[in-house]
Design a protein around this motif. Structure first.
Motif, PDB file in Angstrom:
ATOM      1  N   GLY A  75      20.065 -13.484  24.179  1.00 44.92           N
ATOM      2  CA  GLY A  75      20.352 -12.240  23.472  1.00 44.92           C
ATOM      3  C   GLY A  75      21.605 -12.334  22.635  1.00 44.92           C
ATOM      4  N   ASP A  76      21.583 -11.653  21.497  1.00 41.18           N
ATOM      5  CA  ASP A  76      22.765 -11.583  20.637  1.00 41.18           C
ATOM      6  C   ASP A  76      23.166 -10.124  20.455  1.00 41.18           C
ATOM      7  OD1 ASP A  76      21.400 -10.377  18.358  1.00 41.18           O
ATOM      8  OD2 ASP A  76      20.610 -12.355  17.859  1.00 41.18           O
ATOM      9  N   GLU A  77      24.186  -9.899  19.676  1.00 44.53           N
ATOM     10  CA  GLU A  77      24.673  -8.554  19.392  1.00 44.53           C
ATOM     11  C   GLU A  77      24.552  -8.237  17.906  1.00 44.53           C
ATOM     12  OE1 GLU A  77      28.646  -8.500  20.978  1.00 44.53           O
ATOM     13  OE2 GLU A  77      27.924  -8.546  23.047  1.00 44.53           O
ATOM     14  N   GLY A  78      23.551  -8.847  17.264  1.00 44.04           N
ATOM     15  CA  GLY A  78      23.372  -8.682  15.825  1.00 44.04           C
ATOM     16  C   GLY A  78      22.506  -7.493  15.466  1.00 44.04           C
ATOM     17  N   ALA A 119      21.466 -21.189  18.923  1.00 45.77           N
ATOM     18  CA  ALA A 119      21.973 -21.432  17.566  1.00 45.77           C
ATOM     19  C   ALA A 119      21.621 -20.256  16.656  1.00 45.77           C
ATOM     20  CB  ALA A 119      21.411 -22.737  17.011  1.00 45.77           C
ATOM     21  N   ASN A 120      20.403 -19.764  16.758  1.00 45.68           N
ATOM     22  CA  ASN A 120      20.004 -18.599  15.958  1.00 45.68           C
ATOM     23  C   ASN A 120      20.856 -17.383  16.311  1.00 45.68           C
ATOM     24  OD1 ASN A 120      18.050 -20.009  14.586  1.00 45.68           O
ATOM     25  ND2 ASN A 120      16.334 -19.162  15.744  1.00 45.68           N
ATOM     26  N   ALA A 121      21.118 -17.190  17.616  1.00 43.02           N
ATOM     27  CA  ALA A 121      21.923 -16.045  18.047  1.00 43.02           C
ATOM     28  C   ALA A 121      23.341 -16.135  17.489  1.00 43.02           C
ATOM     29  CB  ALA A 121      21.948 -15.974  19.570  1.00 43.02           C
ATOM     30  N   VAL A 122      23.930 -17.316  17.551  1.00 46.35           N
ATOM     31  CA  VAL A 122      25.301 -17.511  17.064  1.00 46.35           C
ATOM     32  C   VAL A 122      25.358 -17.383  15.541  1.00 46.35           C
ATOM     33  CG1 VAL A 122      27.123 -19.246  16.747  1.00 46.35           C
ATOM     34  CG2 VAL A 122      26.081 -18.919  19.012  1.00 46.35           C
ATOM     35  N   LEU A 123      24.490 -18.128  14.854  1.00 51.44           N
ATOM     36  CA  LEU A 123      24.575 -18.223  13.387  1.00 51.44           C
ATOM     37  C   LEU A 123      23.988 -17.019  12.656  1.00 51.44           C
ATOM     38  CD1 LEU A 123      23.585 -21.980  13.037  1.00 51.44           C
ATOM     39  CD2 LEU A 123      25.875 -20.987  12.796  1.00 51.44           C
ATOM     40  N   VAL A 133      15.517 -12.846  22.394  1.00 52.59           N
ATOM     41  CA  VAL A 133      14.420 -13.786  22.216  1.00 52.59           C
ATOM     42  C   VAL A 133      14.062 -14.258  23.622  1.00 52.59           C
ATOM     43  CG1 VAL A 133      13.681 -15.981  21.208  1.00 52.59           C
ATOM     44  CG2 VAL A 133      15.214 -14.464  19.929  1.00 52.59           C
ATOM     45  N   VAL A 134      12.813 -14.002  24.019  1.00 50.23           N
ATOM     46  CA  VAL A 134      12.359 -14.358  25.361  1.00 50.23           C
ATOM     47  C   VAL A 134      11.433 -15.569  25.240  1.00 50.23           C
ATOM     48  CG1 VAL A 134      11.176 -13.586  27.434  1.00 50.23           C
ATOM     49  CG2 VAL A 134      12.543 -11.958  26.096  1.00 50.23           C
ATOM     50  N   LEU A 135      11.850 -16.662  25.868  1.00 44.71           N
ATOM     51  CA  LEU A 135      11.111 -17.924  25.841  1.00 44.71           C
ATOM     52  C   LEU A 135      10.351 -18.054  27.152  1.00 44.71           C
ATOM     53  CD1 LEU A 135      14.206 -20.056  24.786  1.00 44.71           C
ATOM     54  CD2 LEU A 135      12.579 -18.938  23.265  1.00 44.71           C
ATOM     55  N   VAL A 136       9.051 -18.370  27.086  1.00 44.48           N
ATOM     56  CA  VAL A 136       8.236 -18.474  28.284  1.00 44.48           C
ATOM     57  C   VAL A 136       7.675 -19.885  28.397  1.00 44.48           C
ATOM     58  CG1 VAL A 136       6.232 -17.562  29.536  1.00 44.48           C
ATOM     59  CG2 VAL A 136       7.646 -16.026  28.118  1.00 44.48           C
ATOM     60  N   PHE A 137       7.832 -20.467  29.601  1.00 44.00           N
ATOM     61  CA  PHE A 137       7.371 -21.819  29.874  1.00 44.00           C
ATOM     62  C   PHE A 137       6.495 -21.777  31.115  1.00 44.00           C
ATOM     63  CE2 PHE A 137      11.521 -21.883  27.948  1.00 44.00           C
ATOM     64  CZ  PHE A 137      11.380 -22.802  26.917  1.00 44.00           C
ATOM     65  N   ASP A 138       5.279 -22.279  31.017  1.00 46.09           N
ATOM     66  CA  ASP A 138       4.378 -22.357  32.156  1.00 46.09           C
ATOM     67  C   ASP A 138       4.762 -23.578  32.981  1.00 46.09           C
ATOM     68  OD1 ASP A 138       2.313 -22.374  33.956  1.00 46.09           O
ATOM     69  OD2 ASP A 138       0.723 -22.405  32.466  1.00 46.09           O
ATOM     70  N   THR A 139       5.038 -23.395  34.257  1.00 50.65           N
ATOM     71  CA  THR A 139       5.463 -24.502  35.109  1.00 50.65           C
ATOM     72  C   THR A 139       4.348 -24.999  35.999  1.00 50.65           C
ATOM     73  OG1 THR A 139       6.215 -23.016  36.861  1.00 50.65           O
ATOM     74  CG2 THR A 139       7.823 -23.639  35.169  1.00 50.65           C
ATOM     75  N   THR A 140       3.131 -24.494  35.829  1.00 45.17           N
ATOM     76  CA  THR A 140       2.027 -24.888  36.722  1.00 45.17           C
ATOM     77  C   THR A 140       1.167 -25.989  36.148  1.00 45.17           C
ATOM     78  OG1 THR A 140       0.602 -23.147  35.814  1.00 45.17           O
ATOM     79  CG2 THR A 140       1.930 -22.601  37.764  1.00 45.17           C
ATOM     80  N   PRO A 173      33.732 -13.597  16.199  1.00 43.24           N
ATOM     81  CA  PRO A 173      34.429 -13.985  17.428  1.00 43.24           C
ATOM     82  C   PRO A 173      34.403 -12.924  18.525  1.00 43.24           C
ATOM     83  CG  PRO A 173      35.990 -13.553  15.657  1.00 43.24           C
ATOM     84  CD  PRO A 173      34.617 -13.505  15.045  1.00 43.24           C
ATOM     85  N   GLY A 174      34.155 -11.685  18.181  1.00 47.63           N
ATOM     86  CA  GLY A 174      34.128 -10.625  19.185  1.00 47.63           C
ATOM     87  C   GLY A 174      32.762 -10.402  19.806  1.00 47.63           C
ATOM     88  N   LYS A 175      31.734 -11.094  19.304  1.00 51.25           N
ATOM     89  CA  LYS A 175      30.384 -10.917  19.823  1.00 51.25           C
ATOM     90  C   LYS A 175      30.020 -12.046  20.771  1.00 51.25           C
ATOM     91  CE  LYS A 175      28.762  -8.139  15.990  1.00 51.25           C
ATOM     92  NZ  LYS A 175      27.695  -7.910  15.014  1.00 51.25           N
ATOM     93  N   ARG A 176      29.085 -11.768  21.674  1.00 53.64           N
ATOM     94  CA  ARG A 176      28.697 -12.716  22.711  1.00 53.64           C
ATOM     95  C   ARG A 176      27.208 -13.038  22.619  1.00 53.64           C
ATOM     96  NH1 ARG A 176      32.995 -14.700  25.286  1.00 53.64           N
ATOM     97  NH2 ARG A 176      32.014 -14.708  27.303  1.00 53.64           N
ATOM     98  N   VAL A 177      26.860 -14.181  23.182  1.00 56.10           N
ATOM     99  CA  VAL A 177      25.463 -14.579  23.354  1.00 56.10           C
ATOM    100  C   VAL A 177      25.190 -14.509  24.849  1.00 56.10           C
ATOM    101  CG1 VAL A 177      23.785 -16.454  23.132  1.00 56.10           C
ATOM    102  CG2 VAL A 177      25.469 -16.060  21.319  1.00 56.10           C
TER     103      VAL A 177
END
Length: 134
Positions: free
Chosen positions: A79-82, A48-52, A126-133, A59-63
């Motif tokens: 990732g966004d193109e902002g 949502a942050n990337a889009v908004l 924006v890199v999100l990290v989740f510990d799975t252990t 319309p020409g940019k991608r997430v």
């Protein structure tokens, strides 16, 4: 297994697709319901942050969405193109405005996250990290 990396159009209607993609990651990694929820909601907020805010619904940019699992951690990149931004420091206050809660939620849902400006191609990751252990 779902796609490792995807690109979505920069429209609000595509934010749910990012969350569905994240659900597939959780299932692929064999995560429980709680951890799948964390990943889905954090990816939804980052998308949502990337889009908004990043792409400003252009319309020409991608997430771009990508993920990897390594050393007991799932890393999801949105990732966004902002033009990029500097994340504000945490205030400890509850933000009740219509916008501005995304990073607060991401901070609570992830084990860590980073925001990095990218030059090639231009944009912000924006890199999100989740510990799975645990």
């Amino acid at each position: 297994m779902g796609e490792k990396a995807v690109e979505l159009p920069s429209g609000v209607v595509h934010i749910d697709e990012a969350a569905n993609w994240a659900e597939t990651i959780g299932e692929t990694c064999g995560l429980g319901e709680h951890d799948r929820y964390r990943i889905c909601l954090a990816v939804r907020e980052a998308a949502a942050n990337a889009v908004l805010h990043g792409n400003r619904q252009h319309p020409g940019k991608r997430v771009r969405l990508d993920w990897e699992i390594r050393e007991g951690r799932v890393r999801v990149t949105v990732g966004d193109e902002g033009d990029g931004f500097t994340p504000p420091p945490p205030t400890g206050k509850v933000n009740l405005t219509p916008s501005g809660r995304g990073l607060v939620l991401i901070d609570h849902l992830t084990d860590s996250y980073t925001v990095a400006r990218r030059d090639d191609p231009p944009g912000t990751d924006v890199v999100l990290v989740f510990d799975t252990t645990t």
